[in-house]
Motif scaffolding. Structure first.
Motif, PDB file in Angstrom:
ATOM      1  N   GLU A   7      47.024  23.195  43.725  1.00  8.30           N
ATOM      2  CA  GLU A   7      46.476  24.531  43.937  1.00  8.30           C
ATOM      3  C   GLU A   7      45.140  24.763  43.234  1.00  8.30           C
ATOM      4  O   GLU A   7      44.361  25.616  43.647  1.00  8.30           O
ATOM      5  N   ALA A  42      42.502  22.431  51.202  1.00 11.38           N
ATOM      6  CA  ALA A  42      43.624  23.348  51.428  1.00 11.38           C
ATOM      7  C   ALA A  42      44.526  22.829  52.543  1.00 11.38           C
ATOM      8  O   ALA A  42      45.760  22.943  52.466  1.00 11.38           O
ATOM      9  N   ASN A  43      43.925  22.227  53.570  1.00 10.61           N
ATOM     10  CA  ASN A  43      44.737  21.651  54.648  1.00 10.61           C
ATOM     11  C   ASN A  43      45.576  20.478  54.149  1.00 10.61           C
ATOM     12  O   ASN A  43      46.699  20.283  54.600  1.00 10.61           O
ATOM     13  N   ARG A  46      48.543  21.996  52.370  1.00 10.56           N
ATOM     14  CA  ARG A  46      49.493  22.616  53.301  1.00 10.56           C
ATOM     15  C   ARG A  46      50.204  21.623  54.220  1.00 10.56           C
ATOM     16  O   ARG A  46      51.349  21.840  54.575  1.00 10.56           O
ATOM     17  N   HIS A  47      49.508  20.571  54.656  1.00  8.60           N
ATOM     18  CA  HIS A  47      50.025  19.760  55.758  1.00  8.60           C
ATOM     19  C   HIS A  47      50.332  18.301  55.435  1.00  8.60           C
ATOM     20  O   HIS A  47      50.889  17.605  56.279  1.00  8.60           O
ATOM     21  N   ARG A  51      50.347  14.999  49.524  1.00 11.92           N
ATOM     22  CA  ARG A  51      49.124  15.670  49.044  1.00 11.92           C
ATOM     23  C   ARG A  51      48.055  14.708  48.531  1.00 11.92           C
ATOM     24  O   ARG A  51      47.138  15.122  47.849  1.00 11.92           O
ATOM     25  N   GLY A  88      46.918  32.663  58.551  1.00 12.48           N
ATOM     26  CA  GLY A  88      46.334  31.332  58.468  1.00 12.48           C
ATOM     27  C   GLY A  88      45.747  30.925  59.810  1.00 12.48           C
ATOM     28  O   GLY A  88      45.758  31.687  60.771  1.00 12.48           O
TER      29      GLY A  88
END
Length: 129
Positions: A7, A42-43, A46-47, A51, A88
């Motif tokens: 984050e 950020a993608n 999230r996805h 990470r 989003g």
């Protein structure tokens, strides 16, 4: 650089990117590049399940190319018919608005690289008078 995105990663990456742009006399690109790289990281958060990603900054003759590679085979797509109150889905639209061009390339290992290029704004034509 290769790292596990969290984050607070985007803040640190923006600082690094800003430093390189200043060193390369491309500080005028900082706002656009920082916004776009923040969206790409950020993608990843999230996805991408693990990470993990690799960030590559490439100085070009007229600007910069940024690549973010990860292990997810899921290719990003620009949303169609996004609701005005959706929380989003606007990241790629923002990237498209602030960079000169961007794209995505799948890799042989099943992941992908999302990239963008940004150059200085065109200079106004010189007066011949």
């Amino acid at each position: 650089m290769t790292f596990t995105a969290g984050e607070h990663s985007a803040r640190h990456i923006r600082r690094i990117v800003r430093s390189y742009l200043a060193e390369w006399d491309l500080a005028e690109l900082a706002d656009a590049v920082e916004l776009a790289v923040t969206e790409l990281v950020a993608n990843v958060v999230r996805h991408v399940p693990d990470r993990r990603c690799t960030l590559l900054l490439l100085r070009q003759t007229a600007g910069i190319r940024v690549e973010v590679a990860d292990s997810s085979p899921e290719l990003p797509a620009t949303p169609v018919g996004l609701s005005p109150d959706a929380e989003g889905g606007r990241g790629l639209l923002l990237i498209d608005a602030v960079v000169d061009k961007w794209g995505v390339e799948p890799d042989r290992e099943g992941g992908k690289t999302v990239w963008f290029e940004c150059g200085p704004a065109a200079l106004p034509p010189r007066s011949t008078q």
